[in-house]
Design a protein around this motif. Sequence first.
Motif, PDB file in Angstrom:
ATOM      1  N   ARG A 119       0.828  -1.207   0.000  1.00  0.00           N
ATOM      2  CA  ARG A 119       0.000   0.000   0.000  1.00  0.00           C
ATOM      3  C   ARG A 119       0.867   1.264   0.000  1.00  0.00           C
ATOM      4  NH1 ARG A 119      -3.763  -2.436  -2.237  1.00  0.00           N
ATOM      5  NH2 ARG A 119      -5.322  -3.532  -0.978  1.00  0.00           N
ATOM      6  N   GLU A 120       2.006   1.211   0.691  1.00  0.00           N
ATOM      7  CA  GLU A 120       2.913   2.360   0.712  1.00  0.00           C
ATOM      8  C   GLU A 120       3.527   2.582  -0.672  1.00  0.00           C
ATOM      9  OE1 GLU A 120       4.775   5.626   2.342  1.00  0.00           O
ATOM     10  OE2 GLU A 120       3.220   4.342   3.217  1.00  0.00           O
ATOM     11  N   GLU A 161       2.150   1.723  -3.552  1.00  0.00           N
ATOM     12  CA  GLU A 161       1.082   2.254  -4.409  1.00  0.00           C
ATOM     13  C   GLU A 161       0.878   3.746  -4.161  1.00  0.00           C
ATOM     14  OE1 GLU A 161      -1.723  -1.780  -4.801  1.00  0.00           O
ATOM     15  OE2 GLU A 161      -2.118  -0.286  -3.231  1.00  0.00           O
ATOM     16  N   LYS A 162       0.937   4.142  -2.891  1.00  0.00           N
ATOM     17  CA  LYS A 162       0.739   5.550  -2.535  1.00  0.00           C
ATOM     18  C   LYS A 162       1.859   6.418  -3.086  1.00  0.00           C
ATOM     19  CE  LYS A 162       0.147   8.567   1.499  1.00  0.00           C
ATOM     20  NZ  LYS A 162       0.109   8.594   2.994  1.00  0.00           N
ATOM     21  N   ASN A 163       3.089   5.964  -2.927  1.00  0.00           N
ATOM     22  CA  ASN A 163       4.238   6.760  -3.378  1.00  0.00           C
ATOM     23  C   ASN A 163       4.289   6.883  -4.895  1.00  0.00           C
ATOM     24  OD1 ASN A 163       5.027   7.065  -0.721  1.00  0.00           O
ATOM     25  ND2 ASN A 163       6.452   5.321  -0.759  1.00  0.00           N
ATOM     26  N   ASN A 164       3.832   5.844  -5.593  1.00  0.00           N
ATOM     27  CA  ASN A 164       3.870   5.848  -7.069  1.00  0.00           C
ATOM     28  C   ASN A 164       2.554   6.290  -7.687  1.00  0.00           C
ATOM     29  OD1 ASN A 164       6.503   4.852  -6.980  1.00  0.00           O
ATOM     30  ND2 ASN A 164       5.812   2.727  -7.013  1.00  0.00           N
ATOM     31  N   ASN A 165       1.606   6.691  -6.819  1.00  0.00           N
ATOM     32  CA  ASN A 165       0.284   7.103  -7.302  1.00  0.00           C
ATOM     33  C   ASN A 165      -0.315   6.025  -8.215  1.00  0.00           C
ATOM     34  OD1 ASN A 165      -1.902   8.853  -7.415  1.00  0.00           O
ATOM     35  ND2 ASN A 165      -1.126   9.924  -9.238  1.00  0.00           N
ATOM     36  N   ALA A 166      -0.146   4.757  -7.800  1.00  0.00           N
ATOM     37  CA  ALA A 166      -0.559   3.614  -8.615  1.00  0.00           C
ATOM     38  C   ALA A 166      -1.975   3.165  -8.249  1.00  0.00           C
ATOM     39  CB  ALA A 166       0.419   2.455  -8.432  1.00  0.00           C
ATOM     40  N   ARG A 167      -2.562   2.358  -9.136  1.00  0.00           N
ATOM     41  CA  ARG A 167      -3.899   1.811  -8.902  1.00  0.00           C
ATOM     42  C   ARG A 167      -3.861   0.869  -7.704  1.00  0.00           C
ATOM     43  NH1 ARG A 167      -6.090  -3.070 -10.125  1.00  0.00           N
ATOM     44  NH2 ARG A 167      -4.152  -3.650 -11.194  1.00  0.00           N
ATOM     45  N   ARG A 168      -4.910   0.919  -6.894  1.00  0.00           N
ATOM     46  CA  ARG A 168      -5.000   0.052  -5.720  1.00  0.00           C
ATOM     47  C   ARG A 168      -5.359  -1.369  -6.157  1.00  0.00           C
ATOM     48  NH1 ARG A 168      -6.270   0.700  -0.101  1.00  0.00           N
ATOM     49  NH2 ARG A 168      -7.322  -1.131   0.745  1.00  0.00           N
TER      50      ARG A 168
END
Length: 618
Positions: free
Chosen positions: A543-544, A546-553
Amino acid sequence: MSFKQVRERTLDLARANDGLAKEVEERKRIEGELEKAKDLAIAANRSKSEFLANMSHEIRTPLNAIINFTELCLGTQITPEQHEYLDYVRFSAQHLLRLITDILDFSKIEAGKLEMEEMQFSLFDQIEHAVTVLGARAFKAGLELCYRIDVGVPDLIIGDPGRLLQIFVNLIGNGIKFTKEGEVVIRASVKSRTQDSVELIFSVKDTGLGIPESKQSLLFKAFSQVDSSTQRVYGGTGLGLVISAKLASAMGGEMWVESEGAEHRGSTFWFTAHFRIPQTSTLIAPSFKDAFVLVVDDNQTSQGILVDMLENWQILANGVGTVETAKLSLQRAAASGRPYNVVVLDMWLNGSDAGELVKFIQTNPGLLKPYTVTNTPTATLREHCEDSMENAPVQNEMVPIQEPPRSTPDDSLPIIMLTSVNLADVTKCKELGAKFHISKPVRRSSFVRVLKSALGTQNECTDVEVSEGCESIERSLHILVVEDNIVNQKVAAKLLKKWGHTFVLACNGAEAAEKSTKEVFDLILMDVQMPVCDGFEATARIREIEKNNNARRTPIVAMTAHAMSGDGDRCISAGMDFYISKPLNARKLEELIQSVAMGSIRGRSCPSPFCDDIVKYL
């Protein structure tokens, strides 16, 4: 006061002060010991919970492989003898799983760690789910399994659906287990109701062994059964009813039994439960105004339930129990000028198939009339139909009534066959030319769909199994499987390959987090307990990232073998989206993956941490 008296008084005060000091010191010592005892008790309780969780994990993990590999073997080309042996393996593994679940549930209840959920759910779906999963067992035992939901019972309620389902499955399962012939009937009624809450009363009635009044008190005692010989014959821990009674109590209700103690007179288990009612709880019943339906079922209870269900949908319905009576009813109705629109026909009447009646109707298609809505008041139609059923003359030879062509694409007659769960019945329907069929116990939603198709009020499915739905969307997913157990890796690999999905394996959480940065996955199946980095830490890392890379959940589904109170909440809190218990139920896992493929899973929601794995209750 003299000096001597002052001195004595001073000594008395000193002695009293010393006594108080000793008493205070003693109390502090006792309080310290009590605090230590409390800490030890908390630590012991924590150790017990951890031990149970670890034992659950260690036992369920190999069971996952045993059950699922057995299922995979049963789906291959094997001899009848091998199939029989594998059935024994599957049954024994599932029985062991039931014993483990009972002991874990009892331990949670005794420790006061049983948590009840509060969520909105469909009561009708839960009851239908329970009878559906036990339908095969009832059919194998030669029993009729049906349910009745009284008018006024709300469908949408707020409570714990998983625990309610657990009670249903336990009581229904016991009814099937202890009944040699006859039926098991479930009923739901309203006991009391306010604007925002309802107290429901449920019953499960069987025609089985019966329970002597002197032995009924043993039913709700842990590790006890009415007769020790019963335990040897039927098996079980004697915990099922104890757990069910505790669950009913946790729902603000109670459980009791009524029985005359005579075989074939059976027993009735009752329980009550309180639920909150959501603001939008109004049930919109389907309407088939002025439709005229004949129900042919030799079981009077099932026949009555079906007739009542149809009448609640504004259908005029009559019920008969034999082929000859059905022929007579069809002839009289047609001769009266008010033919039936649909025949609902149980495939097995008194042990023989109902193909004779199907062929009779096919030979005389004028016995059934296409459905059209009339303006005649329902009461008048009912009076006319009842009168014609009794008084209309019947000719020795049936003259087919001329009618316009049917609106159905293949001109098939509107005969709905009620089949068992046996696939041979479906084949028999095709041979008879009966397009419409649903399996017993009848689900309301399935019944509505097949009725609409038979009456011509909606487009039909191309598949003969109308009750199973018309839409199927399949999409291959790329899935990351995070599992440290080699055998369970192979189970997951075989299942996913069978379902047409691609996958990548990771042996621990750290490896999973690393692989999630290199590939895009549609879904992650995450084991919870693993070395190096467990599922919770791995989820946090993903989740971290995904958040840092502004990626899809990416949806993450926890696979937990702990099955202890709070595991589900902990999974959700850690950032996972769903959770299922081990041993994995292959069918439920496939449904979950299909939901992801269809895009219907968009938020964090699951009916219950473990109600998805119904096998634990069976």
